[in-house]
Design a protein around this motif. Structure first.
Motif, PDB file in Angstrom:
ATOM      1  N   PRO A   1       0.832  -1.209   0.000  1.00  0.00           N
ATOM      2  CA  PRO A   1       0.000   0.000   0.000  1.00  0.00           C
ATOM      3  C   PRO A   1       0.864   1.256   0.000  1.00  0.00           C
ATOM      4  O   PRO A   1       2.064   1.209   0.276  1.00  0.00           O
ATOM      5  N   LYS A   2       0.225   2.366  -0.307  1.00  0.00           N
ATOM      6  CA  LYS A   2       0.894   3.664  -0.274  1.00  0.00           C
ATOM      7  C   LYS A   2       0.545   4.350   1.043  1.00  0.00           C
ATOM      8  O   LYS A   2      -0.630   4.407   1.431  1.00  0.00           O
ATOM      9  N   ILE A   3       1.588   4.874   1.723  1.00  0.00           N
ATOM     10  CA  ILE A   3       1.359   5.533   3.011  1.00  0.00           C
ATOM     11  C   ILE A   3       1.858   6.966   2.912  1.00  0.00           C
ATOM     12  O   ILE A   3       2.979   7.231   2.475  1.00  0.00           O
ATOM     13  N   ILE A   4       0.995   7.889   3.318  1.00  0.00           N
ATOM     14  CA  ILE A   4       1.325   9.311   3.344  1.00  0.00           C
ATOM     15  C   ILE A   4       1.231   9.780   4.797  1.00  0.00           C
ATOM     16  O   ILE A   4       0.190   9.621   5.441  1.00  0.00           O
ATOM     17  N   VAL A   5       2.352  10.319   5.292  1.00  0.00           N
ATOM     18  CA  VAL A   5       2.409  10.799   6.679  1.00  0.00           C
ATOM     19  C   VAL A   5       2.621  12.301   6.662  1.00  0.00           C
ATOM     20  O   VAL A   5       3.650  12.791   6.171  1.00  0.00           O
ATOM     21  N   GLY A   6       1.619  13.029   7.146  1.00  0.00           N
ATOM     22  CA  GLY A   6       1.738  14.486   7.199  1.00  0.00           C
ATOM     23  C   GLY A   6       1.926  15.098   5.841  1.00  0.00           C
ATOM     24  O   GLY A   6       2.637  16.099   5.707  1.00  0.00           O
ATOM     25  N   GLY A   7       1.338  14.479   4.807  1.00  0.00           N
ATOM     26  CA  GLY A   7       1.432  15.013   3.459  1.00  0.00           C
ATOM     27  C   GLY A   7       2.615  14.508   2.669  1.00  0.00           C
ATOM     28  O   GLY A   7       2.771  14.872   1.501  1.00  0.00           O
ATOM     29  N   THR A   8       3.476  13.660   3.275  1.00  0.00           N
ATOM     30  CA  THR A   8       4.649  13.147   2.584  1.00  0.00           C
ATOM     31  C   THR A   8       4.555  11.640   2.462  1.00  0.00           C
ATOM     32  O   THR A   8       4.333  10.943   3.462  1.00  0.00           O
ATOM     33  N   GLU A   9       4.708  11.140   1.185  1.00  0.00           N
ATOM     34  CA  GLU A   9       4.661   9.701   0.991  1.00  0.00           C
ATOM     35  C   GLU A   9       5.952   9.078   1.519  1.00  0.00           C
ATOM     36  O   GLU A   9       7.048   9.603   1.312  1.00  0.00           O
TER      37      GLU A   9
ATOM     38  N   ALA B   1      -3.807  -1.077  -3.345  1.00  0.00           N
ATOM     39  CA  ALA B   1      -3.887  -1.127  -4.815  1.00  0.00           C
ATOM     40  C   ALA B   1      -5.309  -1.068  -5.314  1.00  0.00           C
ATOM     41  O   ALA B   1      -5.561  -0.742  -6.484  1.00  0.00           O
ATOM     42  N   SER B   2      -6.303  -1.387  -4.464  1.00  0.00           N
ATOM     43  CA  SER B   2      -7.720  -1.356  -4.862  1.00  0.00           C
ATOM     44  C   SER B   2      -8.368  -0.046  -4.475  1.00  0.00           C
ATOM     45  O   SER B   2      -9.605   0.074  -4.488  1.00  0.00           O
TER      46      SER B   2
END
Length: 702
Positions: free
Chosen positions: A651-659, A688-689
């Protein structure tokens, strides 16, 4: 406790009526400088009634009227106290007062060396000794364990009981030595309970007790033990309604500050040059003004005893008028300074009125100190300040008097001295480089002339008892030469080196060496020194960075056993101040010449029963650290893991606006700027979904 039948109570009343009625109250008729009034507690009606009841019970038991017991430690056991004036009368009496009548009364009409008390059996001291309740080094517990007061009242020595009708009691000088520096109040209260029980037992024997405050002592200047002990003594007298002699206050009034301290001055004052015992210049029956006010503490105590005897006789035995207190007055007009972090205890005093007194604070504030109803100000201040307040004393008739006072609390107290014993020590031997001797009681230190056979001693001390922030006034390291080699020569020097690596003491011995500690080759099992023979600071002989103490070397004279001392003030300051890690120190022999026969000393280790290695430290305690640490945070890093079965793609993780990168299900954010207060950070995870989950994290900073 009196368990006799009630019919005796009627007899007590009848006995009381047999005493003649005195026509005049007790008063001093001598020279003003010798007036004892301020140092003898008033015999008020309450005290008189109680003591006459004790006297009546004593008469039923056949107690000898006037006969006085001397109960206490070496200050009482010494023949310098009281014996001289009773046996031979006064000399150089400049008081303007005739003491012969009271001297005769105490000796039952027959004063003299061989007759007083009728307890001078052969060469025994008159009325003194363990059988009569006094002996050097005694504490209250010693008196009790020797069967007193029953023994001195009813048994005595060689079949001659003391049979006293009244007794002067002084305990405490030895008791206070056992009180902990951090538990003076608790220890003094426990001591007071035991002392009070002992005094009550004296009363139950039909003997009137008169307590004496204990004199000041050189070894306890500034640590408050003596003022606390004397407060407890006065509390006992107030609670039991008995008189006391204020010997302590007499000394301080005649020689203020520490001008009484013969040990500090180097010449007898009211306290002798040993710093503990009263002085005795010219004999304890020397009643000259110089002796009584300057250099004869035993004579001063003897005089005060005779003064109290006159009051006891006139008011209690002869049933004279009780003393009235006069106008109720707070007599304390100033209080000594206190110190941050150190227990404070001082009593406020009053005179006149009708005791007992009750005390209170009516304005201002004593916090964090408190004032007890008995007049004791106590507590431990945490910061430097000046306390301004007004105390009020209230007597039994509800009369009052007020007095404004102040106490200044300063940051640092008087210097303190502590002597530490090493917590680890061992020798390391070049001739057996893999053997540990940490469990031995002694070891050699061998100088470099013995090539291949040098031997050093390692020592470490625990300094955690020294408060952080303390200033080291002086520090002396000592090791004991227990068996000097007869071939030692003057001029042999040994150096003290700073260790720069952690080491382990170990448990080996010469007869059974081990490898579980420091050796010539290793600091600890599996941890070698940087070079064989220990690891020291480069170019230093017990000189820490920036210190100016110089090279510490000990001179060995090849004579009797004794300690070899080395000054280590600068090093200990660095250890306490944490600018130098405390790995301990080593004593090594400085190579000089080639003769091996003049190069050995044997030194005791901490395992020995006597003369262990010591570190004596004099330090000025700093103020305790009451400020919390300052924390500054400029960024935060968040981390975690993620799982998303059955998706194969991470999965894609974004923390505080930063991937952020995800590897094997784990992720870590880069630095995230944060500031004081609440910082809300959004963590968003999308698979991915296109399924999304959000998590809010709040970081709160002061």
């Amino acid at each position: 406790m009196d368990t006799r039948p009630m019919k005796h109570q009627t007899t007590v009343m009848a006995v009381l009526l047999l005493f003649p009625i005195g026509l005049m109250a007790y008063s001093w008729d001598g020279n003003t400088w010798a007036n004892p009034t301020n140092y003898l507690s008033p015999i008020t009606q309450t005290v008189k009634d109680n003591c006459r009841t004790i006297l009546s019970n004593g008469q039923l038991s056949g107690r000898a009227a006037g006969r006085m017991g001397q109960i206490g430690d070496s200050i009482t056991y010494s023949m310098a106290y009281f014996a001289g004036v009773t046996g031979a009368g006064t000399t150089s009496n400049e008081t303007g007062h005739d003491y012969n009548p009271i001297r005769s009364w105490i000796c039952e009409g027959n004063p003299g060396w061989s007759s007083w008390y009728n307890t001078n059996n052969g060469s025994d001291k008159c009325g003194k000794g363990t059988e009569y309740g006094c002996m050097s080094s005694w504490k209250v517990s010693d008196a009790v364990s020797n069967g007193h007061p029953n023994t001195f009242m009813n048994v005595g020595r060689n079949g001659v009981p003391g049979n006293y009708s009244w007794a002067v009691i002084m305990y405490g000088t030895n008791d206070v030595d056992g009180w902990g520096a951090g538990s003076l109040q608790a220890d003094s209260q426990a001591w007071k309970t035991n002392y009070k029980n002992f005094v009550q037992a004296v009363m139950d024997e039909g003997c009137i007790p008169v307590l004496s405050t204990i004199p000041p002592e050189h070894d306890h200047v500034g640590d408050q033990r003596y003022t606390i002990a004397n407060d407890r003594i006065k509390e006992i007298c107030s609670e039991l309604n008995i008189p006391y002699i204020d010997y302590y206050q007499y000394i301080l009034d005649k020689q203020p500050g520490t001008s009484w301290d013969g040990a500090a001055i180097g010449e007898d004052r009211l306290i002798s040059t040993d710093g503990t015992h009263p002085s005795n210049v010219g004999g304890s029956n020397n009643f000259s003004q110089t002796a009584l006010t300057f250099n004869n503490g035993f004579a001063a105590r003897t005089k005060l005893t005779l003064d109290m005897a006159e009051k006891i006789k006139e008011i209690i035995f002869d049933n004279g008028p009780a003393e009235v207190g006069g106008v109720l007055t707070v007599t304390t007009n100033s209080l000594p300074d206190g110190f941050v972090g150190e227990p404070y205890s001082q009593s406020v005093q009053a005179s006149g009125g009708v005791p007992p007194y009750s005390w209170s604070v009516v304005s201002g504030s004593l916090a964090p100190l408190t004032l007890s109803s008995g007049g004791v100000i106590s507590g431990t201040p945490a910061s430097a300040t000046t306390l301004n307040f007004t105390v009020r004393v209230t007597d039994q008739d509800s009369d009052t008097d007020d007095q404004p006072l102040s106490i200044t609390i300063t940051a640092s107290g008087p210097p303190q001295i502590t002597t530490l014993t090493s917590v680890a020590d061992t020798s390391i031997y070049q001739g057996a480089p893999n053997d540990n001797y940490g469990g031995d009681q002694w070891a050699n230190i061998i100088r470099g002339g013995w090539v291949g056979n040098e031997q050093y001693m390692l020592y470490r001390f625990d300094l955690t008892s020294i408060p952080v922030g303390s200033t080291i006034v002086s520090a002396t390291f000592r090791f004991h030469d227990r068996d000097p080699d007869p071939n030692e020569v003057n001029g042999t020097f040994y150096a003290c080196r700073i260790l720069s690596k952690t080491w382990v003491e170990g448990t080996g011995s010469v007869g059974s060496p081990t490898t579980d500690g420091a050796t010539w080759s290793q600091a600890a099992p599996g941890i070698p020194w940087n070079g064989a023979g220990g690891q020291f600071q480069v170019g230093t002989d017990c000189v820490g960075t920036g210190s100016a103490d110089g090279v510490y070397t000990g001179y060995v004279g090849g004579g009797s056993p004794g300690y070899i001392s080395m000054t280590v003030t600068g090093l200990v300051q660095e250890w306490v101040g944490s600018s130098q890690p405390n790995y301990g120190l080593a004593v090594i022999a400085i190579p000089s010449g080639s003769s091996p026969d003049a190069l050995r000393i044997q030194t005791s280790s901490r395992e020995t029963g006597s003369n262990p290695p010591q570190l004596e430290i004099t330090y000025q305690a700093g103020a305790p650290d009451s400020d919390p640490p300052t924390v500054t945070v400029s960024s935060a890093v968040l981390a975690g893991n993620v799982s998303d079965a059955p998706e194969a793609a991470p999965p894609k993780i974004i923390v505080g606006g930063t991937e952020v990168d995800v590897s094997s299900g784990n992720w870590t954010s880069p630095d995230i700027a944060v500031s004081s207060g609440d910082n809300d950070i959004l963590i968003e995870c999308t698979d991915a979904s296109s399924n999304t989950r959000q998590v809010n994290v709040r970081i709160t900073l002061p």
